[in-house]
Design an enzyme around this catalytic site. Structure first.
Site, PDB file in Angstrom:
ATOM      1  N   ARG A   1      40.059  69.959 -35.836  1.00  0.00           N
ATOM      2  CA  ARG A   1      38.700  69.846 -35.291  1.00  0.00           C
ATOM      3  C   ARG A   1      37.780  70.977 -35.745  1.00  0.00           C
ATOM      4  NH1 ARG A   1      38.203  66.252 -30.676  1.00  0.00           N
ATOM      5  NH2 ARG A   1      39.561  64.560 -31.247  1.00  0.00           N
TER       6      ARG A   1
ATOM      7  N   ARG B   1      24.160  65.838 -36.468  1.00  0.00           N
ATOM      8  CA  ARG B   1      24.631  64.655 -35.751  1.00  0.00           C
ATOM      9  C   ARG B   1      23.604  64.125 -34.740  1.00  0.00           C
ATOM     10  NH1 ARG B   1      29.182  63.132 -33.656  1.00  0.00           N
ATOM     11  NH2 ARG B   1      27.710  61.721 -32.672  1.00  0.00           N
TER      12      ARG B   1
ATOM     13  N   ASP C   1      37.579  59.692 -37.567  1.00  0.00           N
ATOM     14  CA  ASP C   1      38.237  59.664 -36.265  1.00  0.00           C
ATOM     15  C   ASP C   1      39.420  58.714 -36.358  1.00  0.00           C
ATOM     16  OD1 ASP C   1      37.660  60.678 -33.330  1.00  0.00           O
ATOM     17  OD2 ASP C   1      38.542  58.697 -33.203  1.00  0.00           O
TER      18      ASP C   1
ATOM     19  N   TYR D   1      45.267  54.031 -26.818  1.00  0.00           N
ATOM     20  CA  TYR D   1      43.845  53.734 -26.595  1.00  0.00           C
ATOM     21  C   TYR D   1      43.618  52.231 -26.464  1.00  0.00           C
ATOM     22  CZ  TYR D   1      42.546  58.566 -27.476  1.00  0.00           C
ATOM     23  OH  TYR D   1      42.412  59.923 -27.385  1.00  0.00           O
TER      24      TYR D   1
ATOM     25  N   ARG E   1      31.944  70.036 -32.914  1.00  0.00           N
ATOM     26  CA  ARG E   1      30.940  70.553 -32.000  1.00  0.00           C
ATOM     27  C   ARG E   1      30.898  72.057 -31.780  1.00  0.00           C
ATOM     28  NH1 ARG E   1      31.962  66.597 -27.213  1.00  0.00           N
ATOM     29  NH2 ARG E   1      34.033  67.053 -27.982  1.00  0.00           N
TER      30      ARG E   1
HETATM   31  O1  CP3 Z   1      37.660  68.579 -37.941  1.00  0.00           O
HETATM   32  C1  CP3 Z   1      38.498  67.664 -37.804  1.00  0.00           C
HETATM   33  O2  CP3 Z   1      39.625  67.882 -37.307  1.00  0.00           O
HETATM   34  C2  CP3 Z   1      38.163  66.299 -38.371  1.00  0.00           C
HETATM   35  C3  CP3 Z   1      37.563  65.421 -37.475  1.00  0.00           C
HETATM   36  C4  CP3 Z   1      38.356  64.700 -36.398  1.00  0.00           C
HETATM   37  C5  CP3 Z   1      37.678  64.065 -35.320  1.00  0.00           C
HETATM   38  N1  CP3 Z   1      38.582  63.355 -34.605  1.00  0.00           N
HETATM   39  C6  CP3 Z   1      36.242  64.126 -35.099  1.00  0.00           C
HETATM   40  C7  CP3 Z   1      35.735  63.916 -33.731  1.00  0.00           C
HETATM   41  C8  CP3 Z   1      39.708  64.415 -36.244  1.00  0.00           C
HETATM   42  C9  CP3 Z   1      40.873  64.883 -37.081  1.00  0.00           C
HETATM   43  C10 CP3 Z   1      39.838  63.559 -35.116  1.00  0.00           C
HETATM   44  C11 CP3 Z   1      41.105  62.976 -34.692  1.00  0.00           C
HETATM   45  C12 CP3 Z   1      41.220  62.461 -33.324  1.00  0.00           C
HETATM   46  N2  CP3 Z   1      40.341  61.684 -32.634  1.00  0.00           N
HETATM   47  C13 CP3 Z   1      42.371  62.602 -32.535  1.00  0.00           C
HETATM   48  C14 CP3 Z   1      43.622  63.321 -32.969  1.00  0.00           C
HETATM   49  C15 CP3 Z   1      43.412  64.790 -32.890  1.00  0.00           C
HETATM   50  C16 CP3 Z   1      43.598  65.361 -31.531  1.00  0.00           C
HETATM   51  O3  CP3 Z   1      42.607  65.949 -31.034  1.00  0.00           O
HETATM   52  O4  CP3 Z   1      44.680  65.270 -30.992  1.00  0.00           O
HETATM   53  C17 CP3 Z   1      42.152  61.949 -31.317  1.00  0.00           C
HETATM   54  C18 CP3 Z   1      43.117  61.875 -30.154  1.00  0.00           C
HETATM   55  C19 CP3 Z   1      40.867  61.353 -31.393  1.00  0.00           C
HETATM   56  C20 CP3 Z   1      40.186  60.532 -30.360  1.00  0.00           C
HETATM   57  C21 CP3 Z   1      38.942  61.225 -29.955  1.00  0.00           C
HETATM   58  N3  CP3 Z   1      37.758  61.139 -30.655  1.00  0.00           N
HETATM   59  C22 CP3 Z   1      38.753  62.126 -28.872  1.00  0.00           C
HETATM   60  C23 CP3 Z   1      39.789  62.490 -27.842  1.00  0.00           C
HETATM   61  C24 CP3 Z   1      37.432  62.593 -28.956  1.00  0.00           C
HETATM   62  C25 CP3 Z   1      36.763  63.650 -28.118  1.00  0.00           C
HETATM   63  C26 CP3 Z   1      35.933  63.115 -27.020  1.00  0.00           C
HETATM   64  C27 CP3 Z   1      34.859  64.131 -26.645  1.00  0.00           C
HETATM   65  O5  CP3 Z   1      33.689  63.868 -26.958  1.00  0.00           O
HETATM   66  O6  CP3 Z   1      35.228  65.173 -26.086  1.00  0.00           O
HETATM   67  C28 CP3 Z   1      36.831  61.953 -30.059  1.00  0.00           C
HETATM   68  C29 CP3 Z   1      35.463  62.152 -30.546  1.00  0.00           C
HETATM   69  C30 CP3 Z   1      35.370  63.049 -31.714  1.00  0.00           C
HETATM   70  N4  CP3 Z   1      36.124  62.947 -32.848  1.00  0.00           N
HETATM   71  C31 CP3 Z   1      34.451  64.117 -31.867  1.00  0.00           C
HETATM   72  C32 CP3 Z   1      34.673  64.646 -33.138  1.00  0.00           C
HETATM   73  C33 CP3 Z   1      33.928  65.763 -33.806  1.00  0.00           C
HETATM   74  C34 CP3 Z   1      33.412  64.521 -30.847  1.00  0.00           C
HETATM   75  C35 CP3 Z   1      32.311  63.521 -30.878  1.00  0.00           C
HETATM   76  C36 CP3 Z   1      30.958  64.144 -31.034  1.00  0.00           C
HETATM   77  O7  CP3 Z   1      30.790  65.120 -31.802  1.00  0.00           O
HETATM   78  O8  CP3 Z   1      30.029  63.595 -30.432  1.00  0.00           O
END
Ligand code: CP3
Length: 370
Positions: A53, A66, A102, A177, A57
């Site tokens: 990540r 974004r 994602d 999910y 953010r």
């Molecule tokens: O920098 C990186 O690692 C690459 C980007 C990345 C994202 N999601 C971007 C993202 C990666 C590798 C993921 C994988 C992902 N997504 C996982 C596996 C990694 C982990 O954390 O265990 C999982 C479980 C998800 C599902 C998911 N998507 C979650 C739990 C969330 C967070 C919800 C929140 O808003 O708190 C997301 C959304 C997400 N994916 C964001 C980002 C940058 C946040 C959304 C935003 O910026 O508005």
């Protein structure tokens, strides 16, 4: 909008004239990068470091770009994906980039109606609970995720000598999910299906494994240097259940990529009792969360796997002296493994001060220089 910021994009992080490089030359430089070498257990000039990540953010430049664009929509715009993926590389000088995407992107491409809700995560409109629901999850072809291939190609050209990591969610985490309909703390419906309807479970996870394989193949064919399979929520399972109901599907994904020759990283949270099995599933590198010290983890997993991890992301809020001391401990414990890629034990939290990450990268490089 894509063109607007493409025009203002900063130069490549290493300033490499990468588009003019001969393909073979790029591949050999990437194969010789500290990140890829550490994944293979080869000697490195310093311990490589990147952060799960890292693109997201915690960075003001991410929040800015974004603004007003939905998460799934941003994953589908190659110029935007490229810019967001590059942001942490420029800022922190990490040893690898991770594709901005994602884990639910391929299942959306497979026809599932879902959204990524800010602050919540993926939300599925109609959860999968019965055999008939499987029709909503059709196989994907590379054309369904062509925007990902395009993003990877743009990124490889920009990144030069910095490797790009592709990724996908593992069948279990994706299934959680789809079955729950969104994030869960208990995985009650997921586990109920696993125990009560093993045939439906296998059919669902087989479909997800096929989708994941196509998604990762597409990224590899477009030029990623490594892949990470995120089974983030596998830690909800016992080892016996993991081995019986989950490992065969993840193994089909990881083994199915063996001939591609890129390192395969396999990561989950709370997986202390699963570490050995996760290595056996066909990974070259096992990602470890902060609960298990790396020297202990390598004793469990065995000498054939490099490790990735595992500073507690919460430590980044404890002040620099603590961060440095804990990072040194992680480096020291990582020396027990045949190869070590420094990372956090899970993703960067949104409230993290990005300057601490930048300082941490510099410290890891300096403290591990050899
Ligand atoms: O920098 C990186 O690692 C690459 C980007 C990345 C994202 N999601 C971007 C993202 C990666 C590798 C993921 C994988 C992902 N997504 C996982 C596996 C990694 C982990 O954390 O265990 C999982 C479980 C998800 C599902 C998911 N998507 C979650 C739990 C969330 C967070 C919800 C929140 O808003 O708190 C997301 C959304 C997400 N994916 C964001 C980002 C940058 C946040 C959304 C935003 O910026 O508005």
């Amino acid at each position: 909008m894509g063109e607007d910021y493409a025009a203002t994009r900063c130069p490549s992080p290493i300033g490499a004239p990468s588009v003019s490089w001969h393909d073979g030359a790029v591949t050999s430089v990437l194969n010789d990068s500290p990140f890829v070498r550490a994944c293979r257990g080869q000697d490195v000039p310093h311990t490589p470091v990147w952060f799960m990540r890292q693109a997201g953010r915690s960075l003001p430049e991410y929040r800015k770009i974004r603004a007003g664009v939905g998460m799934l929509e941003s994953c589908r715009r190659p110029e935007l994906v490229t810019e967001i993926t590059l942001q942490p590389v420029r800022r922190h000088h990490v040893d690898a980039a991770i594709l901005f995407s994602d884990i639910v992107v391929p299942i959306a491409a497979a026809g599932v109606d879902l959204d990524i809700v800010a602050g919540t995560g993926p939300v599925v409109a109609e959860p999968i609970r019965a055999e008939a629901d499987l029709e909503r999850l059709r196989p994907i072809t590379p054309a369904d995720v062509d925007f990902v291939a395009e993003s990877v190609k743009l990124l490889v050209a920009e990144l030069g000598a910095t490797p790009l990591i592709g990724f996908a969610g593992a069948p279990f985490t994706l299934a959680s999910y789809l079955i729950e309909g969104g994030p869960s703390r208990t995985y009650l419906k997921t586990k109920a299906m696993m125990y009560a309807a093993p045939k439906l479970w296998d059919a669902l996870l087989s479909r997800l494994a096929d989708i994941t394989l196509t998604f990762l193949r597409t990224q590899i064919d477009a030029g990623v240097s490594a892949v990470q399979l995120f089974d983030s929520w596998a830690g909800a399972l016992s080892e016996a259940d993991y081995r019986e109901h989950v490992l065969p599907h993840s193994a089909r994904v990881l083994r199915g990529l063996a001939d591609a020759g890129v390192p395969r990283i396999h990561f989950g949270v709370g997986t202390a009792v699963l570490l050995r099995a996760m290595g056996e599933a066909g990974a070259d590198v096992v990602g470890v969360d902060w609960r298990t010290p790396l020297d202990h983890a390598t004793g469990i997993i065995g000498p054939d796997h490099a490790l990735q991890g595992n500073l507690d992301p919460a430590i980044l809020f404890a002040g620099w002296d603590v961060v440095r001391c804990e990072a040194d401990r992680v480096l020291e414990q990582g020396r027990a493994a045949p190869g070590h890629v420094f990372n956090l034990g899970h993703g960067v939290m949104p409230e993290t001060d990005p300057d601490v990450l930048t300082r941490l990268v510099a410290h890891v490089h300096e403290a591990s220089a050899r």
